[in-house]
Design a protein around this motif. Structure first.
Motif, short mmCIF file in Angstrom:
data_model
loop_
_atom_site.label_atom_id
_atom_site.label_comp_id
_atom_site.label_asym_id
_atom_site.label_seq_id
_atom_site.Cartn_x
_atom_site.Cartn_y
_atom_site.Cartn_z
N UNK A 6 0.86 -1.18 0.00
CA UNK A 6 0.00 0.00 0.00
C UNK A 6 0.90 1.23 0.00
N UNK A 7 0.41 2.36 -0.53
CA UNK A 7 1.27 3.54 -0.58
C UNK A 7 1.64 4.00 0.82
N UNK A 8 2.82 4.58 0.94
CA UNK A 8 3.31 5.00 2.24
C UNK A 8 2.57 6.23 2.75
N UNK A 9 2.33 7.17 1.86
CA UNK A 9 1.72 8.43 2.29
C UNK A 9 0.86 9.01 1.19
N UNK A 10 -0.24 9.65 1.59
CA UNK A 10 -1.10 10.35 0.65
C UNK A 10 -1.55 11.65 1.31
N UNK A 11 -1.82 12.66 0.49
CA UNK A 11 -2.37 13.90 1.00
C UNK A 11 -3.65 14.22 0.22
N UNK A 12 -4.57 14.90 0.90
CA UNK A 12 -5.83 15.26 0.26
C UNK A 12 -6.38 16.50 0.95
N UNK A 13 -7.35 17.10 0.30
CA UNK A 13 -7.95 18.34 0.79
C UNK A 13 -9.25 18.05 1.53
N UNK A 14 -9.50 18.78 2.56
CA UNK A 14 -10.74 18.66 3.32
C UNK A 14 -11.94 18.77 2.37
N UNK A 30 -8.75 -15.45 2.91
CA UNK A 30 -9.92 -15.62 3.77
C UNK A 30 -10.44 -14.29 4.29
N UNK A 31 -10.24 -13.23 3.51
CA UNK A 31 -10.83 -11.96 3.90
C UNK A 31 -9.80 -10.85 4.03
N UNK A 32 -10.26 -9.62 3.89
CA UNK A 32 -9.39 -8.44 3.98
C UNK A 32 -10.02 -7.40 4.89
N UNK A 33 -9.21 -6.85 5.77
CA UNK A 33 -9.66 -5.85 6.74
C UNK A 33 -9.02 -4.50 6.43
N UNK A 34 -9.74 -3.45 6.79
CA UNK A 34 -9.16 -2.11 6.84
C UNK A 34 -9.31 -1.59 8.27
N UNK A 35 -8.20 -1.03 8.79
CA UNK A 35 -8.18 -0.42 10.11
C UNK A 35 -7.70 1.02 9.97
N UNK A 36 -8.17 1.88 10.87
CA UNK A 36 -7.69 3.25 10.98
C UNK A 36 -6.88 3.38 12.26
N UNK A 84 -4.78 10.12 9.46
CA UNK A 84 -4.43 8.93 10.24
C UNK A 84 -3.70 7.97 9.33
N UNK A 85 -3.28 6.85 9.90
CA UNK A 85 -2.72 5.77 9.10
C UNK A 85 -3.82 4.75 8.84
N UNK A 86 -3.88 4.23 7.62
CA UNK A 86 -4.89 3.26 7.24
C UNK A 86 -4.20 1.94 6.90
N UNK A 87 -4.54 0.93 7.67
CA UNK A 87 -3.87 -0.36 7.58
C UNK A 87 -4.74 -1.36 6.83
N UNK A 101 -0.73 -7.71 8.43
CA UNK A 101 -0.93 -6.29 8.18
C UNK A 101 0.09 -5.74 7.19
N UNK A 102 -0.37 -4.80 6.36
CA UNK A 102 0.53 -4.01 5.56
C UNK A 102 1.18 -2.93 6.41
N UNK A 103 2.07 -2.13 5.77
CA UNK A 103 2.78 -1.09 6.50
C UNK A 103 1.89 0.09 6.89
N UNK A 104 0.75 0.20 6.21
CA UNK A 104 -0.13 1.33 6.48
C UNK A 104 0.14 2.49 5.54
N UNK A 105 -0.92 3.25 5.27
CA UNK A 105 -0.83 4.46 4.45
C UNK A 105 -1.15 5.64 5.33
N UNK A 106 -0.20 6.56 5.45
CA UNK A 106 -0.41 7.76 6.25
C UNK A 106 -1.14 8.80 5.40
N UNK A 107 -2.36 9.11 5.79
CA UNK A 107 -3.18 10.10 5.08
C UNK A 107 -3.13 11.43 5.80
#
Lengths: 111, 113
Positions: A6-14, A30-36, A84-87, A101-107
């Motif tokens: 997963x990408x390391x970092x992303x930025x976005x506008x409110x 057997x399934x995929x999870x997303x965590x914040x 936050x980071x999204x795992x 778990x992946x490394x997480x994407x810092x948003x």
């Protein structure tokens, strides 16, 4: 074993929409999870996909394509608190049901 | 519903000293996990308990790490002796069963001097 990317970092506008991608390679699925995870806090469960398609929960949606080894988390109407980071975590074969778990994407959401 | 409770939140020790972490899972959750998380990485499993039985402990460095879950409720994770490379956040998680989403505690941030 499992390989999750997963990408390391992303930025976005409110107020905008952002899509966080996750690709995986596993000998079984057997399934995929997303965590914040906010900095210094516990990961919190967002979504679980085991079948192909889109799961929607309010501002957050998660998509899965098993044939492509691909998932994304879609965040709509971004708020500053979404920074936050999204795992991404994939549950592999066997009866242990333990996700890797992946490394997480810092948003980073900016005004 | 009370969440997963971990203590202490922070711990600073010198290398070669022992250290212990405590976890109280959500009431009724049979499955308990200990994870290690380094900065910028995802959690990595150390050990999983089903009630009081330790399963999936292949990633636990057994020469220095030990864990127990007496009576199938609270759990402790111990490191003796601690090494510099053990500096990390130690997360505890629980779930009603092994095939259900995990609920994480806030973790213990360990710093080794």
């Amino acid at each position: 074993g499992q390989n999750i990317d997963q990408p390391t970092e992303m930025t976005a506008t409110e107020g905008a929409i952002v899509q966080i991608n996750c690709t995986y390679q596993t000998s079984g699925f057997n399934g995929l999870f997303w965590y914040q995870q906010h900095a210094g806090e516990a990961p919190t469960f967002l979504s679980y996909n085991v079948l192909d398609g889109l799961e929607e929960k309010g501002r957050f949606s998660s998509f899965l394509s098993r044939s492509k080894g691909y998932s994304y988390l879609l965040l709509k109407e971004l708020q500053m608190k979404d920074s936050a980071s999204y795992l991404c975590a994939v549950r592999g074969p066997g009866g242990s049901y333990i996700p890797t778990f992946g490394r997480g994407t810092s948003l980073i959401v900016h005004p | 519903e009370a969440g997963v409770v971990q203590s202490p939140r922070y711990k600073i020790i010198e290398k070669k000293q022992p250290v212990a972490f405590w976890c109280n899972p959500i009431s009724g959750h049979n499955t308990l996990y200990w994870y290690l998380q380094n900065l910028g990485q995802g959690p990595e499993l150390l050990i999983r308990y089903e009630n009081e039985e330790a399963v999936d402990d292949s990633q636990l460095p057994k020469d220095r790490f030990s864990a127990e879950r007496l009576k199938g409720v609270d759990s402790t994770l111990k490191i003796q002796p601690a090494e510099l490379g053990d500096s990390a956040v130690y997360l505890c998680a629980s779930s009603p069963g092994r095939n259900q989403p995990q609920h994480f505690g806030d973790g213990t941030r360990l710093s080794i001097l």
